[in-house]
Design an enzyme around this catalytic site. Structure first.
Site, PDB file in Angstrom:
ATOM      1  N   GLU A 116      -0.788 -13.425  -7.268  1.00 58.48           N
ATOM      2  CA  GLU A 116      -0.583 -15.004  -7.505  1.00 58.48           C
ATOM      3  C   GLU A 116       1.102 -15.029  -7.514  1.00 58.48           C
ATOM      4  O   GLU A 116       1.471 -16.190  -7.312  1.00 58.48           O
ATOM      5  CB  GLU A 116      -1.246 -15.087  -9.007  1.00 58.48           C
ATOM      6  CG  GLU A 116      -2.515 -15.068  -9.069  1.00 58.48           C
ATOM      7  CD  GLU A 116      -3.049 -15.058 -10.525  1.00 58.48           C
ATOM      8  OE1 GLU A 116      -3.246 -14.068 -11.278  1.00 58.48           O
ATOM      9  OE2 GLU A 116      -3.568 -16.178 -10.964  1.00 58.48           O
ATOM     10  N   GLU A 136      -9.286 -10.453 -11.460  1.00 60.90           N
ATOM     11  CA  GLU A 136      -9.117 -10.646 -12.861  1.00 60.90           C
ATOM     12  C   GLU A 136     -10.801 -10.861 -13.611  1.00 60.90           C
ATOM     13  O   GLU A 136     -10.793 -10.289 -14.679  1.00 60.90           O
ATOM     14  CB  GLU A 136      -8.405 -11.920 -13.046  1.00 60.90           C
ATOM     15  CG  GLU A 136      -7.141 -11.859 -13.039  1.00 60.90           C
ATOM     16  CD  GLU A 136      -6.422 -12.063 -11.641  1.00 60.90           C
ATOM     17  OE1 GLU A 136      -7.173 -11.879 -10.652  1.00 60.90           O
ATOM     18  OE2 GLU A 136      -5.314 -12.510 -11.508  1.00 60.90           O
TER      19      GLU A 136
HETATM   20  C1  LIG Z   1      -7.800 -10.341 -23.004  1.00 63.52           C
HETATM   21  C2  LIG Z   1      -6.705 -11.244 -23.353  1.00 63.52           C
HETATM   22  C3  LIG Z   1      -6.940 -12.749 -23.638  1.00 63.52           C
HETATM   23  C4  LIG Z   1      -5.671 -13.347 -23.087  1.00 63.52           C
HETATM   24  C5  LIG Z   1      -5.971 -14.884 -22.699  1.00 63.52           C
HETATM   25  C6  LIG Z   1      -5.372 -15.153 -21.552  1.00 63.52           C
HETATM   26  C7  LIG Z   1      -6.207 -15.589 -20.445  1.00 63.52           C
HETATM   27  C8  LIG Z   1      -5.195 -15.871 -19.099  1.00 63.52           C
HETATM   28  C9  LIG Z   1      -4.824 -14.705 -18.378  1.00 63.52           C
HETATM   29  C10 LIG Z   1      -3.567 -14.431 -18.343  1.00 63.52           C
HETATM   30  C11 LIG Z   1      -3.232 -13.564 -17.125  1.00 63.52           C
HETATM   31  C12 LIG Z   1      -4.298 -13.761 -16.172  1.00 63.52           C
HETATM   32  C13 LIG Z   1      -3.383 -13.606 -15.043  1.00 63.52           C
HETATM   33  C14 LIG Z   1      -3.366 -12.157 -14.097  1.00 63.52           C
HETATM   34  C15 LIG Z   1      -4.244 -11.226 -14.650  1.00 63.52           C
HETATM   35  C16 LIG Z   1      -4.022 -10.117 -13.843  1.00 63.52           C
HETATM   36  O1  LIG Z   1      -3.214  -9.614 -12.997  1.00 63.52           O
HETATM   37  S1  LIG Z   1      -5.387  -8.676 -14.422  1.00 63.52           S
HETATM   38  C17 LIG Z   1      -4.926  -7.174 -13.500  1.00 63.52           C
HETATM   39  C18 LIG Z   1      -5.435  -7.515 -12.030  1.00 63.52           C
HETATM   40  N1  LIG Z   1      -5.337  -6.306 -11.572  1.00 63.52           N
HETATM   41  C19 LIG Z   1      -5.997  -5.367 -11.312  1.00 63.52           C
HETATM   42  O2  LIG Z   1      -7.193  -5.515 -11.857  1.00 63.52           O
HETATM   43  C20 LIG Z   1      -5.957  -4.339 -10.608  1.00 63.52           C
HETATM   44  C21 LIG Z   1      -6.410  -2.972 -11.589  1.00 63.52           C
HETATM   45  N2  LIG Z   1      -6.068  -1.595 -10.819  1.00 63.52           N
HETATM   46  C22 LIG Z   1      -6.629  -1.104  -9.760  1.00 63.52           C
HETATM   47  O3  LIG Z   1      -7.673  -1.753  -9.077  1.00 63.52           O
HETATM   48  C23 LIG Z   1      -6.168   0.069  -9.402  1.00 63.52           C
HETATM   49  O4  LIG Z   1      -5.535   0.625 -10.447  1.00 63.52           O
HETATM   50  C24 LIG Z   1      -5.166  -0.073  -8.214  1.00 63.52           C
HETATM   51  C25 LIG Z   1      -4.001  -0.968  -8.402  1.00 63.52           C
HETATM   52  C26 LIG Z   1      -5.814  -0.597  -6.952  1.00 63.52           C
HETATM   53  C27 LIG Z   1      -4.490   1.288  -7.708  1.00 63.52           C
HETATM   54  O5  LIG Z   1      -5.572   2.246  -7.719  1.00 63.52           O
HETATM   55  P1  LIG Z   1      -5.211   3.740  -7.533  1.00 63.52           P
HETATM   56  O6  LIG Z   1      -4.017   3.866  -6.707  1.00 63.52           O
HETATM   57  O7  LIG Z   1      -6.527   4.375  -7.427  1.00 63.52           O
HETATM   58  O8  LIG Z   1      -4.602   4.274  -9.082  1.00 63.52           O
HETATM   59  P2  LIG Z   1      -5.371   4.193 -10.359  1.00 63.52           P
HETATM   60  O9  LIG Z   1      -5.585   5.521 -10.739  1.00 63.52           O
HETATM   61  O10 LIG Z   1      -6.303   3.088 -10.422  1.00 63.52           O
HETATM   62  O11 LIG Z   1      -4.042   3.485 -11.414  1.00 63.52           O
HETATM   63  C28 LIG Z   1      -2.986   4.190 -11.282  1.00 63.52           C
HETATM   64  C29 LIG Z   1      -2.316   4.076 -12.602  1.00 63.52           C
HETATM   65  O12 LIG Z   1      -1.948   2.474 -12.507  1.00 63.52           O
HETATM   66  C30 LIG Z   1      -2.624   2.159 -13.885  1.00 63.52           C
HETATM   67  N3  LIG Z   1      -2.732   0.408 -13.630  1.00 63.52           N
HETATM   68  C31 LIG Z   1      -3.575   0.108 -12.626  1.00 63.52           C
HETATM   69  N4  LIG Z   1      -3.470  -1.237 -12.399  1.00 63.52           N
HETATM   70  C32 LIG Z   1      -2.626  -1.662 -13.672  1.00 63.52           C
HETATM   71  C33 LIG Z   1      -2.510  -2.896 -14.320  1.00 63.52           C
HETATM   72  N5  LIG Z   1      -2.742  -4.076 -13.432  1.00 63.52           N
HETATM   73  N6  LIG Z   1      -1.751  -2.852 -15.273  1.00 63.52           N
HETATM   74  C34 LIG Z   1      -1.245  -1.831 -16.031  1.00 63.52           C
HETATM   75  N7  LIG Z   1      -1.668  -0.421 -15.402  1.00 63.52           N
HETATM   76  C35 LIG Z   1      -2.410  -0.466 -14.100  1.00 63.52           C
HETATM   77  C36 LIG Z   1      -3.830   2.802 -14.041  1.00 63.52           C
HETATM   78  O13 LIG Z   1      -4.419   2.526 -15.198  1.00 63.52           O
HETATM   79  C37 LIG Z   1      -3.120   4.160 -13.622  1.00 63.52           C
HETATM   80  O14 LIG Z   1      -2.581   4.596 -14.841  1.00 63.52           O
HETATM   81  P3  LIG Z   1      -2.682   6.158 -15.324  1.00 63.52           P
HETATM   82  O15 LIG Z   1      -3.847   6.655 -15.545  1.00 63.52           O
HETATM   83  O16 LIG Z   1      -1.653   6.162 -16.713  1.00 63.52           O
HETATM   84  O17 LIG Z   1      -1.814   6.936 -14.015  1.00 63.52           O
END
Ligand SMILES: CCCCCCCCCCCCC/C=C/C(=O)SCCNC(=O)CCNC(=O)[C@H](O)C(C)(C)COP(=O)(O)OP(=O)(O)OC[C@H]1O[C@@H](n2cnc3c(N)ncnc32)[C@H](O)[C@@H]1OP(=O)(O)O
Length: 648
Positions: A116, A136
């Protein structure tokens, strides 16, 4: 070692501020990152030394999106204030409304809020195989950084809905096809290309280029000593076309569409029928595409008469010869029509290569001889190269210009040389590709890189479309005229020997099947291998390794070099005429302004130095022209008019 979280900004000498997100391992958008981005975007917009901005992620990843840990904290505490304000202040006010262009340099992944943010930028440059998505919904939230609004505008509603509701990611390659990614570059060139894009937008290059083409196209109608000589164009009520092949039938179609009576002559009933049917098919196809009504097609067809002799030539105003590129045949035809046609009749040839003085050698009325070089398909392509010899009269040129406009063409008046302006300028386009393939570069990659540059077809697929038989027919003519800078490749001959004539018989470098896109033909690689053995130019017998940028340079810089010679010899009246001819005749991307305009944006000095180094390695094909060297050394643009006027 504690991971380094934060947002940095570095401003280069080029005036580009590179803002980098650092939050290993996925550069998730934690609160410090959000506040850091706001601070840096604000600063970049305030600083007078910043012209443009690039946003990127550290460690080979753009951003995995909003920090999911925050959601967890909100769930645990119920404290919604933990959610940082992002949509309006950051994504709209500071990014999308930034006064300075903002380009996202995307590598690895851009997911959720990460994508985004990239979509709030004004352009996106991505490395290959990057993962782009809005997952999301898998977390029970919506793409709250504006993705629900921006993604549909970039990729269309259907695809955006699919991606959001099913949390389906796409690669940067698919993103480029859909319009989500503006340019795809190898990781090594990601930042430099992003900086260039940001500066181009800041300098309004894209807009500048298109505005340049707009005015350049209008300038083509000003021909010194022709359009300012007080002459009036004579009406062309009846025109004869000799030759009902691909070009002749296309030209006849274009004339009929402007309500001009057309006599189409062929050598025998079979060819004549074929030619008449081709004209009919052209009209039918325009009707089926909604470009022409049925009754207008019928009216056009009623103006067409097929003949097998010259009886109908006694009252024609113009003859356009469009037979095969055979000098003797053309000379014979011109001698015959001069005897038959009325004295005022214009004697035009659609030849794409042959010197008009040679064609008219056996005639007396040299002032009536002119080139009317159409581009295939003649009833669709808008460029009409009007080729004048030193004897062509101003009246004849004016008449043909007026006819060109009447049949909705853009006439560009050019001088008489082998290949005239466009084909001469672009003969290195194919040759450069052949050299790269013989140096071991994958032919399908060459085409893909050049289409990514913005050409509609890569040089090799273009060869398939034009037909390799034509390539062979004109090869010796160019070699004779420009031998010092010709790359002699056996590839075309080998293709023909292996029965690959091109699209015309369904096989060339690609396979052509009705109703489907051309498919790379792996079996052609054996022909390529044979060519490589014959040319034996791979250093140490090993394929060279080149970047995509080098492929573009090794193919288009020799084209620029030949354009310099065309300018130097005054084959065109002004450089912008060549820009128009390159855009309309070769579909050079108009948003790059045409071949000369683009070369000036790259920089004559850079082009000269690159060609000089390439010529030291690969020989005369790359040898910089005198004009290019002179301009490069004197810091002049290629488009600056020469002190002495053109030869026309
Ligand atoms: C509920 C609250 C109510 C609030 C109401 C408001 C509503 C409005 C919403 C406001 C905001 C919305 C807009 C934006 C929202 C988002 O962006 S949500 C997040 C979207 N992103 C994802 O879903 C990606 C998720 N992650 C993955 O798919 C995978 O991790 C990856 C990025 C493809 C990487 O994969 P890989 O290489 O296999 O590594 P992993 O082991 O999966 O991850 C490595 C470590 O990184 C951490 N991690 C991954 N993504 C995130 C993240 N987005 N935030 C924080 N941390 C993340 C993952 O946990 C691992 O951590 P460790 O285990 O500590 O190494």
């Amino acid at each position: 070692m504690a991971k380094k979280i934060g947002v940095t900004m570095e401003v280069g000498n080029d005036g580009v501020a590179v803002i980098t997100i650092s939050n290993p391992p996925v550069n998730s958008l934690a609160s410090p990152i959000i506040s850091g981005l706001k601070e840096k975007f604000h600063a970049a917009n305030q600083r007078s030394d910043v012209k443009a901005i690039v946003l990127t992620g550290n460690g080979g990843r753009f951003s995995g999106g909003f920090d999911i840990n925050v959601f967890q904290q909100v769930h645990k505490t119920g404290d919604i204030s933990l959610m940082p304000e992002v949509s309006i202040d950051l994504v709209c006010n500071l990014m999308e409304d930034s006064r300075k262009p903002l380009v996202a340099a995307v590598e690895g992944l851009a997911l959720g809020g990460g994508l985004e943010l990239a979509m709030a930028c004004h352009a996106r440059v991505a490395a290959p195989k990057a993962q782009l998505g809005l997952p999301e919904l898998t977390l029970g939230v919506i793409p709250g950084f504006g993705g629900t609004q921006r993604l549909p505008r970039l990729v269309g509603l259907a695809k955006a809905t699919d991606m959001i509701l099913l949390s389906k990611s796409i690669t940067s390659e698919e993103g480029q096809k859909l319009g989500l990614v503006d340019a795809l570059v190898p990781s090594g060139g990601l930042l430099s290309t992003s900086r260039k894009w940001a500066l181009d937008i800041a300098d309004g290059h894209t807009a500048k280029a298109l505005v340049h083409v707009f005015f350049a196209q209008r300038a083509t109608s000003k021909v010194p000593n022709v359009t300012d000589a007080g002459l009036k164009p004579r009406p062309m009520k009846k025109v004869a076309v000799i030759g009902g092949g691909l070009m002749g039938s296309g030209i006849a179609t274009a004339l009929l569409l402007s309500n001009t009576r057309v006599v189409l002559k062929e050598v025998n009933p079979e060819y004549l029928q074929k030619g008449l049917k081709s004209v009919e098919a052209n009209l039918k196809s325009l009707v089926s595409r909604g470009k022409l009504t049925q009754d207008k097609a019928g009216k056009a067809l009623s103006l067409l008469k097929g003949v097998l002799d010259y009886a109908e030539f006694k009252d024609v105003d113009m003859v356009i010869e469009a037979v095969i590129e055979n000098i003797q045949l053309k000379q014979k035809i011109f001698k015959e029509i001069e005897e038959i046609c009325p004295p005022h009749c214009i004697l035009a040839s659609n030849t794409s290569t042959i010197d008009l003085n040679v064609i008219g050698e056996k005639t007396n009325s040299k002032d009536s001889i002119v080139g009317a070089h159409f581009f295939s398909p003649a009833h669709i392509m808008t460029l009409l190269e009007i080729v004048r010899t030193e004897n062509t009269s101003a009246q004849v040129i004016l008449d043909l210009m007026a006819l060109g406009k009447a049949i909705k063409k853009v006439p560009v008046v050019v001088g008489n040389c082998i290949g005239f302006a466009v084909n001469r300028t672009f003969f290195p386009y194919t040759q450069g590709a052949h050299m790269l393939v013989n140096l071991g570069v994958d032919l399908f990659r060459v085409d893909s890189v050049i289409t990514s540059f913005g050409m509609p077809l890569g040089p090799l697929q273009l060869g398939d479309l034009a037909g390799h038989g034509i390539g062979m027919a004109v090869k010796d003519i160019y070699a004779k005229a420009y031998g010092d800078r010709i790359f002699r490749s056996p590839l075309t001959e080998l293709l023909l020997k292996s029965g690959r004539n091109g699209k015309i018989n369904g096989r060339g470098y690609y396979i052509y099947e009705k109703g489907s896109k051309p498919k790379p033909d792996p079996s052609v690689l054996s022909v390529v291998e044979e060519s490589r053995k014959l040319t034996n130019i791979m250093p140490g017998g090993k394929p060279i390794s080149v970047t995509d940028k080098e492929i573009v340079e090794m193919i288009l810089f020799p084209v620029v070099n030949e354009a310099c010679r065309v300018l130097d010899e005054g084959v065109v009246i002004r450089a912008s005429d060549l820009d128009v001819a390159s855009v309309l005749g070769m579909s050079f991307p108009s948003y790059r302004g045409g071949i000369v305009f683009w070369a000036d944006t790259v920089g004559p000095k850079y082009i000269y130095e690159r060609l000089k180094r390439l010529s030291e390695t690969y020989g005369g094909f790359f040898k910089p022209s005198r004009y290019l060297e002179e301009r490069a050394m004197n810091g002049m643009l290629l488009s600056e008019p020469k002190a002495s006027r053109s030869r026309m």
